[in-house]
Design a protein around this motif. Structure first.
Motif, short mmCIF file in Angstrom:
data_model
loop_
_atom_site.label_atom_id
_atom_site.label_comp_id
_atom_site.label_asym_id
_atom_site.label_seq_id
_atom_site.Cartn_x
_atom_site.Cartn_y
_atom_site.Cartn_z
N TYR A 113 0.86 -1.18 0.00
CA TYR A 113 0.00 0.00 0.00
C TYR A 113 0.91 1.24 0.00
O TYR A 113 1.78 1.36 0.87
N THR A 114 0.70 2.13 -0.96
CA THR A 114 1.54 3.31 -1.09
C THR A 114 0.77 4.57 -0.71
O THR A 114 -0.30 4.85 -1.26
N PHE A 115 1.33 5.31 0.25
CA PHE A 115 0.82 6.63 0.63
C PHE A 115 1.89 7.65 0.23
O PHE A 115 3.05 7.50 0.60
N GLU A 116 1.49 8.66 -0.52
CA GLU A 116 2.44 9.64 -1.02
C GLU A 116 2.09 11.02 -0.48
O GLU A 116 0.92 11.43 -0.49
N PHE A 117 3.11 11.75 -0.04
CA PHE A 117 2.92 13.06 0.59
C PHE A 117 3.88 14.07 -0.03
O PHE A 117 4.97 13.70 -0.49
N GLN A 118 3.46 15.34 0.02
CA GLN A 118 4.36 16.44 -0.33
C GLN A 118 4.38 17.44 0.81
O GLN A 118 3.34 17.79 1.36
N VAL A 119 5.58 17.90 1.16
CA VAL A 119 5.76 18.83 2.27
C VAL A 119 5.37 20.23 1.80
O VAL A 119 5.92 20.75 0.83
N VAL A 120 4.43 20.86 2.52
CA VAL A 120 3.98 22.22 2.16
C VAL A 120 4.28 23.24 3.26
O VAL A 120 4.20 24.44 3.01
N ASP A 121 4.59 22.77 4.47
CA ASP A 121 4.84 23.72 5.58
C ASP A 121 5.78 23.05 6.58
O ASP A 121 5.40 22.11 7.28
N LEU A 122 7.03 23.52 6.66
CA LEU A 122 8.02 22.92 7.56
C LEU A 122 7.75 23.26 9.02
O LEU A 122 8.26 22.58 9.92
N VAL A 123 6.97 24.30 9.28
CA VAL A 123 6.76 24.74 10.66
C VAL A 123 5.81 23.82 11.42
O VAL A 123 5.94 23.64 12.62
N ASP A 124 4.86 23.22 10.71
CA ASP A 124 3.78 22.48 11.36
C ASP A 124 3.67 21.08 10.78
O ASP A 124 2.69 20.73 10.13
N LEU A 125 4.69 20.25 10.99
CA LEU A 125 4.73 18.91 10.41
C LEU A 125 4.01 17.90 11.29
O LEU A 125 4.01 18.01 12.52
N PRO A 126 3.40 16.86 10.68
CA PRO A 126 2.59 15.91 11.44
C PRO A 126 3.36 14.67 11.86
O PRO A 126 4.48 14.41 11.41
N THR A 127 2.73 13.89 12.71
CA THR A 127 3.11 12.50 12.96
C THR A 127 2.05 11.64 12.30
O THR A 127 0.86 11.75 12.61
N LEU A 128 2.45 10.79 11.36
CA LEU A 128 1.53 9.98 10.57
C LEU A 128 1.32 8.64 11.26
O LEU A 128 2.29 7.94 11.58
N LYS A 129 0.06 8.27 11.47
CA LYS A 129 -0.26 6.99 12.11
C LYS A 129 -1.05 6.13 11.14
O LYS A 129 -2.12 6.52 10.66
N PHE A 130 -0.51 4.95 10.85
CA PHE A 130 -1.16 4.00 9.95
C PHE A 130 -1.62 2.79 10.75
O PHE A 130 -0.91 2.31 11.65
N VAL A 131 -2.80 2.28 10.44
CA VAL A 131 -3.34 1.10 11.13
C VAL A 131 -3.69 0.04 10.10
O VAL A 131 -4.16 0.34 9.00
N TYR A 132 -3.46 -1.23 10.48
CA TYR A 132 -3.73 -2.37 9.61
C TYR A 132 -4.92 -3.12 10.20
O TYR A 132 -4.82 -3.75 11.26
N ARG A 133 -6.07 -2.99 9.54
CA ARG A 133 -7.29 -3.59 10.09
C ARG A 133 -8.26 -3.91 8.95
O ARG A 133 -8.07 -3.50 7.80
N ARG A 134 -9.30 -4.65 9.34
CA ARG A 134 -10.40 -4.89 8.41
C ARG A 134 -11.36 -3.69 8.48
O ARG A 134 -11.61 -3.18 9.58
N PRO A 135 -11.88 -3.24 7.34
CA PRO A 135 -12.69 -2.02 7.35
C PRO A 135 -13.95 -2.11 8.20
O PRO A 135 -14.47 -1.09 8.63
N TRP A 136 -14.44 -3.32 8.46
CA TRP A 136 -15.66 -3.45 9.26
C TRP A 136 -15.34 -3.65 10.75
O TRP A 136 -16.25 -3.77 11.56
#
Length: 666
Positions: free
Chosen positions: A501-524
């Motif tokens: 699974y590919t998630f692609e990001f582009q940096v738009v603001d260096l001052v307010d960067l996030p922590t990315l949380k990914f979860v592996y689960r069944r959608p239901w």
């Protein structure tokens, strides 16, 4: 029950009675043939104008069982009445705003349909129904029963007949069929169907760049009539232009259908206006593959691949055995066997969503050779594409075999087109984080504008997928790809194969960067079995002095609910950051905007109305959120008052809510 015919409805409304008489030109023909087997000319006259022909003044035949409140007249022509000498007996005198429905019996199971040949040339009338088909009731098992085609027109009093584009017609290839030739000082109205209760509106992106034309209406919204208390009803956005200097034409109007808080539209349309005596500019037509004087045996050097699907091969499991690999600029023709004399045709459902491909041929029909006089012979529907950007592959073509008056196809086929390269190098990807299926914690250091990928191993055949939590509340980065899945290579016929699974990001603001949380689960399910956390950090050497000044500045936050709005004062100091957050719900069509942007002194706008939707249950619609405005104090001696308004952008009435923020110094 098969082969049952019905009725085709055409409905028009008088838009400008002064333009009558208008003649409607009908033809009964098969779409793949050039000559009709019947034609009818029906002239519409104004109520107070002389009748074009010396006909009887009997009103059209009204079918009381089908007439609705807004239909003034119905002209019903059975097969026996479909003769010009009979049609000429009607004077068809219409009042301003009157609606006329013309109902023509026909049987599309033979392949024939009634069409209005001059539908795009009706000056003074609005076409409300263009051959809407209604099947005649028939006993079970009865075949070949006919029906009727309805055409409906209406008259309304405005300066010019608008180019009305309903949702089905909002496609560039349809728009390109209009030449839009205008005279000096002529007025043109373009009417685009839309529904602002979804948050989307039609806007004219280059409204400030129209050389040679005056913009008289800029997206004026009119809601469709609806029953009292009915919500979520759409309508139309009107744009009106007048030719000021014909020598400056052609001019292209660039329209976009989007939400005001989003950066990308879901639809775009380019409409080119040409001078009456200037050559027509055809936006997207570069060349035709088939010369008009060509014959069927012409062989084209640029035809690289051909996929021929007989009726026996039109099954998804057989399609899945093909691996269609294409190179840059390569052509592919896909030919489907079919028989339009049954009413069915092959169509490409996602023709407007082919990223990386150019569609050169969209279902051109060729009948098989047959003996003279032989009816009911089938043929092939040809679709041709060319690879414009190989990096965008794979792309899946979605085909359906259906009747145009029905909503469900009897066959569907999906054909994925792949790159013939084993790996497409994406030069714009700066960094990649590879995450195993069990997850983990990861760090990445980025610079402004950098693009990075987070690639997570998983296997959706188990029901599990990777999801990015709080994807709607990302700060500092823009999400470019949201979990695109790619299966690992495997032997033919092997099932249960995993992939990434590919998630692609582009940096738009260096001052307010996030922590990315990914979860592996069944959608239901609500619980995940794996978690991956990616902490995005800035490269300190890449942060500008201005960014440092912003990050080190003191901050004040003003948070206002709908009930809290009013007048407020904020004490500030030099370089202070002020955040104003206002609750709102753009799915109602309303948005918060700053009314006095032209008179802001002493401050710098850092964020303007960035919208963040509140969390809601999965599938829940109509959820509100927050509009964020951010400012930096630059001159405490010349501070403004911020005036916010909450209103729909197409309405001219007073806003439903306001807020004012004034500043004072310590």
């Amino acid at each position: 029950m098969v082969g049952v015919g019905g009725a085709f409805d055409f409905e028009v409304q008088v838009e400008d009675i002064s333009k009558l008489p208008v003649t409607l030109k009908f033809a009964y023909q098969r779409p793949w043939e050039t000559e009709p087997i019947k034609t009818l000319d029906i002239t519409l006259n104004g109520a107070n104008s002389p009748v074009v022909e010396d006909n009887v003044e009997n009103l059209p035949v009204v079918n009381e069982n089908t007439a609705s409140d807004n239909i003034n007249s119905i002209l019903y022509l059975s097969e026996a009445d479909q003769k010009q000498e009979i049609v000429n007996q009607y004077d068809n005198k219409l009042e301003q705003d009157e609606i006329l429905t013309i109902r023509l019996d026909g049987n599309p199971t033979t392949g024939y349909s009634w069409i209005l040949e001059n539908a795009n040339e009706l000056d003074g009338v609005i076409l409300l129904k263009n051959g809407e088909y209604k099947q005649t009731n028939a006993e079970s098992g009865m075949v070949g029963v006919g029906g009727a085609f309805d055409f409906e027109v209406q008259v309304e009093d405005i300066s010019k007949l608008p180019v009305t584009l309903n949702e089905a017609d909002q496609k560039q290839e349809i728009v390109n069929q209009y030449d839009n030739k205008l005279e000096q000082d002529e007025i043109l109205t373009i009417r685009l169907d839309g529904n602002p209760t979804t948050g989307y509106s039609w806007i004219l992106e280059n409204a400030n760049e129209l050389d040679g034309v005056i913009l008289l209406k800029n997206g004026e919204y009119k809601q469709t009539n609806a029953e009292s208390g009915m919500v979520g009803v759409g309508g139309a956005f009107d744009f009106e232009v007048q030719v000021e200097d014909i020598s400056k034409l052609p001019v292209t109007l660039k329209f976009a259908y989007q939400r005001p808080w989003e950066t990308e539209p879901i639809k775009t349309l380019d409409i080119t206006l040409n001078g009456a005596n200037s050559p027509v500019v055809e936006n997207n037509v570069e060349y035709s593959l088939v010369p008009e004087d060509s014959n069927e045996n012409v062989v084209y050097e640029n035809l690289s691949s051909l996929l021929y699907l007989s009726e026996a091969d039109q099954e998804q499991e057989k399609i899945n055995q093909f691996n269609v690999g294409l190179g840059q600029d390569e052509y592919l023709t896909i030919s489907f066997e079919g028989n339009p004399t049954t009413g069915y045709s092959w169509i490409l459902e996602n023709a407007n969503e082919l990223d990386g491909l150019k569609l050169l041929n969209n279902g051109e029909y060729k009948q098989d050779n047959n003996e003279s006089g032989m009816d009911g012979v089938g043929g092939t529907f040809d679709f041709e594409v060319q690879v414009e950007d190989i990096s965008k592959l794979p792309v899946t073509l979605k085909f359906a075999y259906m009747r145009p008056w029905e909503t469900e196809p009897i066959k569907t086929l999906e054909i994925p087109l792949n790159s013939n390269s084993s790996l497409v190098v994406e030069d714009n990807i700066d960094s990649v984080i590879a995450v195993p299926q069990e997850g983990g914690n990861f760090d990445i250091t980025v610079t402004h504008g950098e693009i990075f990928n987070v690639v997570l191993n998983g296997n959706p055949t188990t029901g599990y997928s990777w999801f990015l939590e709080d994807a709607d509340f990302l700060k500092g980065v823009q999400l470019l790809k949201d979990g695109e899945y790619t299966q690992d290579e495997a032997e033919e016929g092997m099932v249960g194969v995993g992939g990434t699974y590919t998630f692609e990001f582009q940096v738009v603001d260096l001052v307010d960067l996030p922590t990315l949380k990914f979860v592996y689960r069944r959608p239901w399910e609500t619980e995940s079995i794996s978690t991956a956390v990616v902490t995005v950090k800035s490269d300190s050497s890449a942060i500008s002095a201005e960014d440092n000044a912003v990050s080190d500045s003191p901050r004040s936050v003003v948070y206002l609910t709908q009930e809290d709005c009013g007048n407020y004062n904020v004490e500030v100091q030099q370089n202070e950051i002020v955040v104003v957050s206002l609750e709102g719900n753009p799915t109602t069509g309303y948005s918060w905007t700053l009314a006095n942007t032209d008179s802001l002194t002493g401050i710098k706008v850092l964020k303007y109305g960035d919208y963040e939707q509140k969390k809601g249950k999965e599938g829940m619609v109509g959820v509100g959120g927050i509009f964020n405005f951010e400012f930096q104090i630059q001159d405490t001696s010349a501070l403004p008052t911020l005036k916010f308004v909450y209103k729909r952008p197409w309405e001219t009435t007073d806003p439903v809510n306001t807020a004012e923020i004034s500043f004072s110094t310590n």
